[in-house]
Write an enzyme that holds these catalytic residues in place. Sequence first.
Site, PDB file in Angstrom:
ATOM      1  CE  LYS A   1      -4.434   0.787   0.114  1.00  0.00           C
ATOM      2  NZ  LYS A   1      -5.541  -0.117  -0.231  1.00  0.00           N
TER       3      LYS A   1
ATOM      4  CG  ASP B   1      -7.198   3.010  -1.128  1.00  0.00           C
ATOM      5  OD1 ASP B   1      -7.582   1.835  -1.106  1.00  0.00           O
ATOM      6  OD2 ASP B   1      -7.388   3.775  -0.160  1.00  0.00           O
TER       7      ASP B   1
HETATM    8  N1  GLU Z   1      -7.246   0.025  -3.162  1.00  0.00           N
HETATM    9  C1  GLU Z   1      -7.930  -1.176  -3.502  1.00  0.00           C
HETATM   10  C2  GLU Z   1      -7.974  -2.102  -2.306  1.00  0.00           C
HETATM   11  O1  GLU Z   1      -8.031  -1.625  -1.186  1.00  0.00           O
HETATM   12  C3  GLU Z   1      -7.436  -1.815  -4.798  1.00  0.00           C
HETATM   13  C4  GLU Z   1      -5.972  -2.169  -4.832  1.00  0.00           C
HETATM   14  C5  GLU Z   1      -5.493  -2.665  -6.191  1.00  0.00           C
HETATM   15  O2  GLU Z   1      -6.261  -2.748  -7.121  1.00  0.00           O
HETATM   16  O3  GLU Z   1      -4.298  -2.957  -6.258  1.00  0.00           O
HETATM   17  O4  GLU Z   1      -8.008  -3.294  -2.407  1.00  0.00           O
END
Ligand code: GLU
Length: 448
Positions: A124, A164
Amino acid sequence: MKVETIMQQLAAKHPGEAEYLQAVEEVLNSIEEVYNQHPEFEKAKIIERMVEPDRIFTFRVTWVDDKGEVQTNLGYRVQFNSAIGPYKGGLRFHKAVTPSMLKFLGFEQTFKNALTTLPMGGGKGGSDFDPVGKSDAEIMRFCQAFMLELWRCIGPDQDIPAGDVGVGGREIGFLNGMYQKLSRQYHTGVLTGKGMTWGGSILRPEATGFGALYFTHHVLETAGKDIKGKTVALSGFGNVAWGAAIKAKELGAKVVAISGPDGVCAIPDGITDEMIDYMLVMRASNRNKVQDMADKFPGKAIFTAGKKAWSVKCDIALPCAFQNELSEEDARELVANGTWCCCEVSNMGCQPGAIHFFQSQPGFLFAPGKAVNAGGVATSGLEMTQNAEHISWDAKEVDERLHAIMRSIHEQCVKFGTQADGTIDYVKGANIAGFMKVATAMMEQGLI
Ligand code: GLU
């Protein structure tokens, strides 16, 4: 393993990292029993290794705003766990971003990605950059400055960021443009959530919301219920709430509320297609005000300042906005108003008190974010597959695969979460299924 001892040690090592500690504690409480049946996990110190990220990059991001003033933000990438695949997870741009928030999200992502059936590790990243009130040109300059540092940390087989909160298709475009410029690598696989003409997957924008509704459908079906005709309250009006509203309506439910930081819009007759389209305009405006919906559709969307979506009477509550957005007090208000199901779509959307209260209500259906919202990252995984094969699937193919993945996640929850009395504890089910997969992968690859 004793959860209390591990949590005390962790809190001493990472003082004040509230969200991170909350996310770890929830998982440890769920897996304690299973973990203690595996002495080999204890010997390899799996828990101690799993709760710490592999590494964290922190960098300064300096950019110039429209007034010509110099601005400085902090940027981060948390590479949490790569036992089952390259680091994978979104970027969050929000003024409240801290290392604690990104560590909680990276930790959650590791288990969520394990549930998707695809080979993706957890990561993240993000920044304390606040997109509210920024022009498109400012967003572009910030994204370019952010990528100036990030590009050395990522790669299609190392770490693949996506969107996100505060990062959608527009931001991914600016980030990808700068990545290509800096790296002179023109492959399509280093970010997901890309545009349709440059390697994006059809349905990726809708995927988190669609997946959440497929999961909700399976939860209801297993409990002998049907979503058709039920009322649904959503929080937020961003990408996730938008996808959820489309699919909820398609499945015959009635979306009676959306919300924002300024308050709630009740929609007694149910959300219309025009309103759903307008959510995209509201997101792109960077105003962050749900009141705009009521101004655009007077009499149809009724705005109340300072209230949450949970004040509107509904059968099903779907938190789609931010962590800890639903408190125990909100949970009590919902149940008092007749709500009987809550599927968490945001990451850690419910506070621990809310989850305990929901689970203490006989027959109440509760499912956690890492299962419910996994359709987003799963479709990112499908985007990576298409990129690696240099092909694009059509909507039918992506939708069928997404649905199959959500069905599989539901099955894993049932397998690991069915209790002695026959009820399903989705929190336990999701955490144990995700944990067992990551722990097994770590065990088989030695002490690294
Ligand atoms: N931000 C999204 C999540 O919390 C998607 C992350 C992604 O597609 O890599 O899963």
